[in-house]
Write a protein that holds these residues in place. Sequence first.
Motif, PDB file in Angstrom:
ATOM      1  N   ASP A  25      85.742 -55.403  51.997  1.00  0.00           N
ATOM      2  CA  ASP A  25      84.771 -56.408  51.617  1.00  0.00           C
ATOM      3  C   ASP A  25      84.263 -57.231  52.798  1.00  0.00           C
ATOM      4  O   ASP A  25      83.785 -58.336  52.614  1.00  0.00           O
ATOM      5  N   GLY A  26      84.356 -56.711  54.002  1.00  0.00           N
ATOM      6  CA  GLY A  26      83.825 -57.423  55.157  1.00  0.00           C
ATOM      7  C   GLY A  26      82.305 -57.459  55.124  1.00  0.00           C
ATOM      8  O   GLY A  26      81.659 -56.554  54.601  1.00  0.00           O
ATOM      9  N   THR A  27      81.723 -58.535  55.652  1.00  0.00           N
ATOM     10  CA  THR A  27      80.265 -58.656  55.704  1.00  0.00           C
ATOM     11  C   THR A  27      79.818 -59.126  57.082  1.00  0.00           C
ATOM     12  O   THR A  27      80.578 -59.753  57.827  1.00  0.00           O
ATOM     13  N   GLU A  28      78.571 -58.817  57.411  1.00  0.00           N
ATOM     14  CA  GLU A  28      77.921 -59.350  58.599  1.00  0.00           C
ATOM     15  C   GLU A  28      76.444 -59.523  58.276  1.00  0.00           C
ATOM     16  O   GLU A  28      75.905 -58.860  57.407  1.00  0.00           O
ATOM     17  N   ARG A  29      75.806 -60.478  58.959  1.00  0.00           N
ATOM     18  CA  ARG A  29      74.394 -60.734  58.726  1.00  0.00           C
ATOM     19  C   ARG A  29      73.773 -61.301  59.987  1.00  0.00           C
ATOM     20  O   ARG A  29      74.459 -61.913  60.801  1.00  0.00           O
ATOM     21  N   ARG A  78      76.265 -63.860  61.990  1.00  0.00           N
ATOM     22  CA  ARG A  78      77.457 -64.350  61.312  1.00  0.00           C
ATOM     23  C   ARG A  78      78.207 -63.170  60.711  1.00  0.00           C
ATOM     24  O   ARG A  78      77.603 -62.246  60.167  1.00  0.00           O
ATOM     25  N   ALA A  79      79.555 -63.236  60.802  1.00  0.00           N
ATOM     26  CA  ALA A  79      80.384 -62.155  60.265  1.00  0.00           C
ATOM     27  C   ALA A  79      81.707 -62.738  59.787  1.00  0.00           C
ATOM     28  O   ALA A  79      82.126 -63.807  60.233  1.00  0.00           O
ATOM     29  N   ASP A  80      82.349 -62.003  58.883  1.00  0.00           N
ATOM     30  CA  ASP A  80      83.713 -62.370  58.504  1.00  0.00           C
ATOM     31  C   ASP A  80      84.599 -62.264  59.734  1.00  0.00           C
ATOM     32  O   ASP A  80      84.342 -61.440  60.618  1.00  0.00           O
ATOM     33  N   ASN A  81      85.660 -63.044  59.778  1.00  0.00           N
ATOM     34  CA  ASN A  81      86.529 -63.069  60.966  1.00  0.00           C
ATOM     35  C   ASN A  81      87.087 -61.706  61.336  1.00  0.00           C
ATOM     36  O   ASN A  81      87.250 -61.398  62.509  1.00  0.00           O
ATOM     37  N   GLN A  82      87.384 -60.872  60.355  1.00  0.00           N
ATOM     38  CA  GLN A  82      87.935 -59.561  60.665  1.00  0.00           C
ATOM     39  C   GLN A  82      86.873 -58.589  61.173  1.00  0.00           C
ATOM     40  O   GLN A  82      87.192 -57.528  61.695  1.00  0.00           O
ATOM     41  N   VAL A  83      85.596 -58.935  61.039  1.00  0.00           N
ATOM     42  CA  VAL A  83      84.509 -58.062  61.479  1.00  0.00           C
ATOM     43  C   VAL A  83      84.079 -58.396  62.899  1.00  0.00           C
ATOM     44  O   VAL A  83      83.871 -57.528  63.732  1.00  0.00           O
ATOM     45  N   GLY A  84      83.932 -59.669  63.210  1.00  0.00           N
ATOM     46  CA  GLY A  84      83.500 -60.050  64.550  1.00  0.00           C
ATOM     47  C   GLY A  84      83.245 -61.542  64.652  1.00  0.00           C
ATOM     48  O   GLY A  84      83.281 -62.253  63.656  1.00  0.00           O
ATOM     49  N   PRO A  85      82.947 -62.001  65.860  1.00  0.00           N
ATOM     50  CA  PRO A  85      82.716 -63.436  66.066  1.00  0.00           C
ATOM     51  C   PRO A  85      81.293 -63.839  65.667  1.00  0.00           C
ATOM     52  O   PRO A  85      80.371 -63.031  65.690  1.00  0.00           O
ATOM     53  N   ASP A  86      81.132 -65.102  65.297  1.00  0.00           N
ATOM     54  CA  ASP A  86      79.800 -65.643  65.054  1.00  0.00           C
ATOM     55  C   ASP A  86      79.127 -65.886  66.400  1.00  0.00           C
ATOM     56  O   ASP A  86      79.763 -66.361  67.340  1.00  0.00           O
ATOM     57  N   LEU A  87      77.853 -65.561  66.493  1.00  0.00           N
ATOM     58  CA  LEU A  87      77.119 -65.709  67.752  1.00  0.00           C
ATOM     59  C   LEU A  87      75.732 -66.279  67.509  1.00  0.00           C
ATOM     60  O   LEU A  87      75.103 -65.990  66.495  1.00  0.00           O
TER      61      LEU A  87
END
Length: 105
Positions: free
Chosen positions: A50-54, A82-91
């Motif tokens: 259920d990871g997300t990124e946008r 923006r992403a869930d913590n397990q997907v990647g960092p917010d930038l």
Amino acid sequence: NSYYSDFNLEDEQSWQVSYELDFGGYGIPGLTYKFAYVRGTDIVAGGENDGTERELFNQFKYVVQDGPAKDLSFKLRNSIYRADNQVGPDLNEVRAFIEYPISIL
């Protein structure tokens, strides 16, 4: 692909909506604007599906229309990722580009 992320992580489903405007019709030839929103879901990350990124993307570009600098372009791009913590960092990023095509033939 998008502007910061590739949106191709394991099992990821993604979609995009974008809008482009050519200011030539408003008396400013060579100036364009692009907006895009990209969202990815169902990413396998850390054993979860259920990871997300946008990403939200804005860009202005101007191309010189004539004279000795014809086709020289200036581009200013802003991306908010923006992403869930397990997907990647917010930038957040702002990039400036200057491009000039050179013919070598």
